[in-house]
Scaffold this motif. Sequence first.
Motif, PDB file in Angstrom:
ATOM      1  N   ARG A  32       2.078   1.794  -3.469  1.00  0.00           N
ATOM      2  CA  ARG A  32       1.024   2.330  -4.333  1.00  0.00           C
ATOM      3  C   ARG A  32       0.788   3.806  -4.063  1.00  0.00           C
ATOM      4  NH1 ARG A  32      -1.411  -2.740  -2.678  1.00  0.00           N
ATOM      5  NH2 ARG A  32      -1.303  -4.230  -4.424  1.00  0.00           N
ATOM      6  N   GLU A  33       0.833   4.193  -2.796  1.00  0.00           N
ATOM      7  CA  GLU A  33       0.599   5.596  -2.436  1.00  0.00           C
ATOM      8  C   GLU A  33       1.650   6.524  -3.045  1.00  0.00           C
ATOM      9  OE1 GLU A  33       0.441   5.699   1.787  1.00  0.00           O
ATOM     10  OE2 GLU A  33      -1.458   4.596   1.892  1.00  0.00           O
ATOM     11  N   GLU A  34       2.816   5.962  -3.371  1.00  0.00           N
ATOM     12  CA  GLU A  34       3.862   6.760  -4.004  1.00  0.00           C
ATOM     13  C   GLU A  34       3.612   6.944  -5.497  1.00  0.00           C
ATOM     14  OE1 GLU A  34       7.356   4.552  -3.078  1.00  0.00           O
ATOM     15  OE2 GLU A  34       7.589   5.458  -1.082  1.00  0.00           O
ATOM     16  N   GLY A  35       2.528   6.347  -6.016  1.00  0.00           N
ATOM     17  CA  GLY A  35       2.177   6.512  -7.413  1.00  0.00           C
ATOM     18  C   GLY A  35       2.803   5.511  -8.347  1.00  0.00           C
ATOM     19  N   ASN A  36       3.337   4.412  -7.827  1.00  0.00           N
ATOM     20  CA  ASN A  36       3.959   3.411  -8.688  1.00  0.00           C
ATOM     21  C   ASN A  36       2.897   2.575  -9.401  1.00  0.00           C
ATOM     22  OD1 ASN A  36       6.979   3.520  -8.077  1.00  0.00           O
ATOM     23  ND2 ASN A  36       6.082   3.477  -6.017  1.00  0.00           N
ATOM     24  N   PRO A  37       3.146   2.219 -10.661  1.00  0.00           N
ATOM     25  CA  PRO A  37       2.196   1.362 -11.378  1.00  0.00           C
ATOM     26  C   PRO A  37       2.109  -0.019 -10.736  1.00  0.00           C
ATOM     27  CG  PRO A  37       4.209   1.675 -12.651  1.00  0.00           C
ATOM     28  CD  PRO A  37       4.289   2.613 -11.486  1.00  0.00           C
ATOM     29  N   GLU A  38       0.964  -0.643 -10.882  1.00  0.00           N
ATOM     30  CA  GLU A  38       0.701  -1.900 -10.192  1.00  0.00           C
ATOM     31  C   GLU A  38       1.690  -2.991 -10.563  1.00  0.00           C
ATOM     32  OE1 GLU A  38      -1.034  -4.102  -7.321  1.00  0.00           O
ATOM     33  OE2 GLU A  38      -1.524  -2.018  -7.813  1.00  0.00           O
ATOM     34  N   ASP A  88       0.839  -1.212   0.000  1.00  0.00           N
ATOM     35  CA  ASP A  88       0.000   0.000   0.000  1.00  0.00           C
ATOM     36  C   ASP A  88       0.868   1.254   0.000  1.00  0.00           C
ATOM     37  OD1 ASP A  88      -2.324  -1.447  -0.082  1.00  0.00           O
ATOM     38  OD2 ASP A  88      -2.687  -1.353   2.094  1.00  0.00           O
ATOM     39  N   GLU A  89       1.953   1.235   0.737  1.00  0.00           N
ATOM     40  CA  GLU A  89       2.842   2.403   0.757  1.00  0.00           C
ATOM     41  C   GLU A  89       3.498   2.616  -0.603  1.00  0.00           C
ATOM     42  OE1 GLU A  89       4.190   2.396   5.475  1.00  0.00           O
ATOM     43  OE2 GLU A  89       5.272   1.158   4.024  1.00  0.00           O
TER      44      GLU A  89
END
Length: 560
Positions: free
Chosen positions: A459-465, A456-457
């Motif tokens: 993803r919160e940084e804007g990294n693609p899945e 989750d952290e």
Amino acid sequence: MTQIPVIDPTVTPAWEALDDRADSFSPDLRSWFDADPNRAASWTRSAADLHVDLSKNLIDQGILKDLLALADQCGVFDLRDRMYSGEHINTTEDRAVLHTALRRPSTDTLIVDGQDAIADVHDVLAKVYDFAERVRSGQWVGITGKPVTTVVNIGIGGSDLGPVMAYEALKPFVAEGLECRFISNIDPTDAGETTKDLDPETTLVIVASKTFTTLETITNAKVVREWFLSALRERGIAQDEATTREAIAKHFVAVSTALDKVAEFGIDPNNAFGFWSWVGGRYSVDSAVGTSLAIAIGPESFAEFLEGFHAMDRHFAEAAPQDNVPLLMGLLNVWYSNFLGADTHAVLPYSQYLHRFPAYLQQLTMESNGKSVRRDGCHTTYDTGEVFWGEPGTNGQHAFYQLIHQGTRLIPADFIAFANPTWPLRDTQAGSDMHELFLSNFFAQTKALAFGKTADEVREEGNPEDLVSARVFTGNRPTTSIMAASLTPKILGELIALYEHITFVEGAIWGLDSFDQWGVELGKVLAKQILPAIEGDGEALAAQDSSTRGLIEFYRTNRH
């Protein structure tokens, strides 16, 4: 021979309890810290001048209780006391183990095998200190009347690793105008590179070999002696036998007790500094083996070095088990090795001066506990020893930390740092203190290893899945943080003694004789048998196995 009980640790109740814990163990350092705001404080200890934070280790109070019970049930405290008192706990060689006596004050008395070991130690120390002062002051001069500017220490194993590590660590304390160099490897490159730019008239050579028969050391000593005499003869010095003897006597000294062999080499036996059978090579840097260091940093600083060892010795002997740092760190290593499957242990000093410290610890730990037979002659049924390794931070961060952070192996790591730098430099353009930048990495690495980064952290940084899993850090990678105010002779002594006693604790749990080293002997014996084959003895060559014979034949074909 001293009879010391050997307890199979696997049959103790504590081992069984730890085994049960490991089966269901699911560490979560994040939740542990969240649940206990005082975790850092409750798991931080002081040992002499060292500040040791154990809180990021995979341990709770239940595990600690069982580990302390394991130490008690395996006789660690009894064996420690026997060692300090001078009993022959090196059972395969029937010797006392008294490196702790090397740093005890002169007011103490300890009778071992009919001798006062403390008095003997201080007699040799006084001789080493007197010699060091004469060299440092310029009173000791070479064959042409020039003072010494370079000391070359020739040894191998503990007679090299200890002095070179300590010299590198304490360079800020080395007298101006003095330099130490070290030769250990029998590869002729070592001696050649070390001596190629030296002035023989201002060089002092220390040959360190207890028996004065160590193949590598004596071979290197003979090579250096030949270099020295040839260089003098080219200058018109040492042209006759008498002058040659005088030159050797003024430029070569020994750390040895084999005075007859010392004299045969050409060294004045009065310039030989002895040590004892109860000092193992890997425990000897604070004995006469450290003569090069005593010259470099001076007797006063060397005495402070010994004070650091003694301070840690007292801590190990006197601190309560739950506060005893060498005991706790040794037990943690057993927990990781025997119950959580760790095979290696990283030591990561955030100090460039300690760049040889991991190499020093490799001998200390792996020569001591790299064994599969216990003191009673029985083979172990459990893993022993750890592979110790490491490099200074921040260099290691750009090399192998990837494996520690995201690899599949559990690698416990010790991080070592100092509050005060020797060189308080600033990046004037950025306006930042380099040491604070340096230590920010020290603090960040243990934090990252402990707590990691969740999906989750990421993803919160804007990294693609599709990149999330690659950027997750699982955390729960155990570390111990060791800090002190500055790297001084005393602190270095404390650090070395800390790891000596950690090694002792592990060996005691495993039932090993941590003070012999039979595993290094076979290769030495075979090398002497193989040498005639290399030199062209056909019969000796035919006696070799096909692989060895083929390698020798390749060598002989390709040697120019």
